[in-house]
Enzyme design. Structure first.
Site: not given
Ligand code: BQF
Length: 291
Positions: A52, A96, A119
């Site tokens: 991010k 987060q 968010d």
């Molecule tokens: C990709 C998330 C579960 C729990 C908390 C790119 C992300 C993921 C995959 C990413 C996720 C999942 C995020 C890919 C943010 C998605 O290339 O496939 C980016 O950064 N995500 C989060 O902040 O918290 C989570 C999943």
């Protein structure tokens, strides 16, 4: 089968935002500013929050990462949130998730000021989403809607089956898909762990959104020919042949389901990157609201 390329689409969105930001700056404006609070050292959370921050840098946003120890007291975390609420130079911030078990996630979500809640998790913003009032939409469901829109996928009158009822994905995507919007206007079935005869239901789906966190749960025999399949799962499974030490698995048995589907999101490179793009879009919207 056609791929719904989230990596490509998110890069397109980032480029569009970068152009707007350059324009703002050329006119003497300040950059949009996103902050993130990360509690503890969980590897996946650190990766997410870092991507991010990196995305902000790439498009010309200012970003701030606030790192706090895993054993921070709930009141201390709430005090940090209050500081960000009152920081006039910030357009939005996220906390987060998931948080350590000793911290009440609901208290944290309630503490983020709705106007900075990029968010879209605050009850006030969830309420606005349900009522189809302008607000910050939660990043993952918003990213899925954006992907469907940009690929011109018809959702009106379609049967959308959502698997998983989390507050972050399953519940809000079912609301967005049922709303009187485009994309939207779908007939939605929300399924979960108590659902009986899931396969009978998924076989009737024109669109499947699966957000369970169970690797390769959705198999080819559960999917109707021509369905659109959106895979929200991303589970890390240890794999010594990988540089990172793990491989990412979606909730969909990709090869089997790809054969049957008209469109499908890959993992990685599908919904994940769209989540990041949506967070940036919300931050830019917040900036515009405030200026
Ligand atoms: C990709 C998330 C579960 C729990 C908390 C790119 C992300 C993921 C995959 C990413 C996720 C999942 C995020 C890919 C943010 C998605 O290339 O496939 C980016 O950064 N995500 C989060 O902040 O918290 C989570 C999943």
């Amino acid at each position: 089968m056609k791929l719904l390329d989230g990596k490509f689409t998110s890069n397109q969105i980032k480029e569009e935002i970068a152009v707007e930001v350059a324009d703002i700056k050329a006119k003497g404006g300040r950059a949009p500013h996103l902050a993130a609070i990360l509690v503890g050292e969980d590897g996946a959370s650190l990766t997410y929050v870092n991507s991010k921050v990196k995305a902000c840098e790439k498009i010309g946003f200012d970003s701030t990462l606030v790192r706090l120890p895993a054993d921070i007291k709930e009141e201390a975390l709430l005090a940090e949130i209050e500081k960000l609420n009152n920081n006039e130079g910030l357009d939005g911030f996220i906390v987060q998730l998931p948080l350590p078990k000793h911290i009440d996630e609901n208290k944290v979500i309630d503490a983020v000021h709705p106007d900075k809640d990029v968010d879209g998790f605050h009850p006030s913003n969830v309420g606005k989403m349900v009522l189809n009032q302008p607000t910050f939409l939660p990043a993952t469901p918003m990213g899925i809607m954006e992907l469907l829109k940009r690929y011109n996928i018809e959702t009106s009158g379609k049967h959308c089956v959502v698997i998983g009822r989390s507050h972050i994905v399953g519940s809000p995507i079912s609301i967005l898909m049922a709303r009187k919007t485009n994309p939207g206007n779908a007939t939605v079935t929300l399924t979960h762990s108590r659902t009986k005869n899931l396969k009978e239901i998924t076989l009737q789906a024109d669109i499947i959104v699966i957000a369970l966190g169970i690797p390769e749960y959705l198999t080819g025999d559960m999917v109707k020919e021509g369905a659109v399949v959106i895979d929200v799962g991303i589970t890390r499974v240890a794999d010594d042949t990988k540089k990172s030490g793990f491989k990412l698995y979606g909730d969909v048995k990709f090869d089997e389901v790809a054969e049957k589907s008209s469109f499908i999101t890959p993992v990685p490179g599908g919904v994940g990157p769209m989540t990041i793009a949506s967070l940036l879009m919300n931050t830019l919207d917040s900036y515009k609201r405030r200026n």
